[in-house]
Design an enzyme around this catalytic site. Sequence first.
Site, PDB file in Angstrom:
ATOM      1  N   LYS A  39      24.579  35.865  17.734  1.00 25.93           N
ATOM      2  CA  LYS A  39      25.077  35.148  18.906  1.00 25.93           C
ATOM      3  C   LYS A  39      26.571  34.902  18.720  1.00 25.93           C
ATOM      4  CE  LYS A  39      25.977  31.067  20.251  1.00 25.93           C
ATOM      5  NZ  LYS A  39      27.008  31.324  21.295  1.00 25.93           N
ATOM      6  N   GLU A  77      29.712  28.574   6.592  1.00 29.05           N
ATOM      7  CA  GLU A  77      31.144  28.639   6.308  1.00 29.05           C
ATOM      8  C   GLU A  77      31.816  27.799   7.369  1.00 29.05           C
ATOM      9  OE1 GLU A  77      34.718  29.140   6.817  1.00 29.05           O
ATOM     10  OE2 GLU A  77      34.493  31.299   7.147  1.00 29.05           O
ATOM     11  N   CYS A  88      40.348  28.479   9.629  1.00 26.39           N
ATOM     12  CA  CYS A  88      39.916  27.453   8.675  1.00 26.39           C
ATOM     13  C   CYS A  88      40.665  27.552   7.354  1.00 26.39           C
ATOM     14  CB  CYS A  88      38.411  27.529   8.453  1.00 26.39           C
ATOM     15  SG  CYS A  88      37.821  29.168   8.007  1.00 26.39           S
TER      16      CYS A  88
END
Length: 497
Positions: A176, A251, A285
Site C-alpha cells: 500500500k 522504520e 528521516c
Amino acid sequence: METYKMFIGGKWVESSENQVLKVLNPSTGLPVASVQSASRDDVRKAINAARNSFASGIWSRATPGDRSNVLLKVAELIEKNQDKFIKVETENSGKSIKQISGYDIPYTIDNIRFLAGACRTLEGKAMNEYVADGTSAIRREPIGAIGIITPWNYPLMMVVWRAFPALAMGNSVVVKPASYTPLTTLMLADIMKEAGVPDGVFNVITGPGSSVGEEMAKSEKLDMIAFTGSTEVGKRLSVLAASNLKKVSLELGGKAPFIVFKDANIDAAVESAIVGGLVNNGQDCANSTRYYIQEEVFDKFVSLLKNRIQKLRIGDPMDPATDMGPLISETQRERVEGYIEKGIQEGGKLLSGGERPEIPGHEKGYYINPALIYTENEDSAIVKEEIFGPVFTILKFKDYNDAISRSNDVTYGLGSSVWTSDITTAMRATRDLRFGTVWVNEHVVVPSEMPWAGYKESGHGASLSPYSLEEFTYIKHVYFDLTGKVRKDWYDQIFKG
C-alpha cells in the site's frame, strides 16, 4: 488525466465501491492522475491473493537463483524505462528532477541488484554436533504473506527497501503506497509482471491509511507488516498487529544531530549541512535537523551556512537547475510553518527564511524557504520533535560530553553525524551516539550493502544489507538423530525403561 487501477492477483482491478482519489502535483497544486480507493473487501482480496500464491510454492519454493534472476530483470526494466519513472516521480513527489535522475532512480536500481545477489548467499547455520548423539542445523524460511506500507517521501525507493528483501526471500506481498505518491508503485507492478513475478506474489492496493492500512494491520491472514513512516502511525499499527501477534518491522522518524567540533573542516561541514538538511526538500528521516556547533567556531559556521542557504535555487522541480522544490502538500507546509512559529515562541531567533517564495507559474505550489533558527532552549519543539521539513535548528555546545548527551536526549535514534579531524573524538562518538547510523565527516550516505536501522522510537528491523533479508525470514532448528537407537541413553532422565 490518467486513472490508475489496482494490481491484485496479477490483474488490474477497480475499487469494488467505485471510489477514486485525486493525486496532486505539489509544485502546482493541480491533479495529475487519480487512483482507486480500495474497500475493505478489496484489501481482503489482495491479501488472499498473496496468501494463495505463497501457499502454492510457485515463488516461495523457487530457488534463490531463480528469484534473483527475476529481480535482476526488474532492475533491467526499470533502467530501460527510467525516463518515464523520473518524470512521473518528479511530478508526483515535488522533488527536483536533479535528485531523482541523479540519485533516487539509479540508487534504487542498485538496491534491487544488491538484494537480488545477496539472497543467493544467505544461509542457515552450518550443521554441527551440539548434542553428542545428533546433528543440528538452522534453516531460514520465508515468513508468508506480508503487508508493506510505504511513505510518500521516496515512493519507488521505499517499495524496494521494504518489499524486495521480502520477495527475495520467497515471501508474497501486498503493497500500500502513500496516497500522496502512489504512481510509480503502480507503474512498478507492470514491470514486475513483465519480469516474470508470478501472479499474486506482488499486489498493489491504493487508498487511505486509516482504512486500507489498518485493515492490513488487523488481518489475521497477513503474517507480517513492514512499515516506513511516522512514529505515531508505527505505534498504531503495532497495536493493531498484536491481534494475531504478527511480526512488525518499523522504520520510523528521526531527529539527526549534526555535531561540529572546533577542529572540523568547517567549509566541508557547511556544504554537507546543506545537503543533509535539504535532501528531499527536507522531508527525510535522515535529514540533519539539530546542528550542535562548538562555541569557538559557532559564528563562522552560522555565517557560512546562512550565506549558502540564501543561494539555493528554489523552483520548478522539472527544471534541472532547481535545488529544492515544494513540500508534498499544503498540510505539510502548514505543519512546518507551525514549528517555525513555535520555535520562535519558545525562545528561538529566526536568522533567515521561513516565508513562502513566489515561483512564477507555481503560485499554488507548496513552497517554503528553508528556515535557519538559533535557539538555546533544548526543550523546544524544534529540538525535540520531528518537523519533516527544511528547518535548520542551530545550537551551541561547550565540550564533548555536552554535545553527546544533548544529541542523545531525544526519543529518536536513526541517523547522526560528527565532524572532527581528531580520530579519538570520532571513534568515541561512534560508540557513544545512540543512533543506528553514525557518519564521520559526512551525512546521509547509505550504501546498498549497509543496514539502515534505528534505535528507540525510530523503530526496529533493518532495510538494505543482508540484515534486511534476515528480517523477512523465520529461523527453524532441524535436528537429526545419529544413533539409530530405539531408546536413547538420556531417556532415563524422564522415565525408566
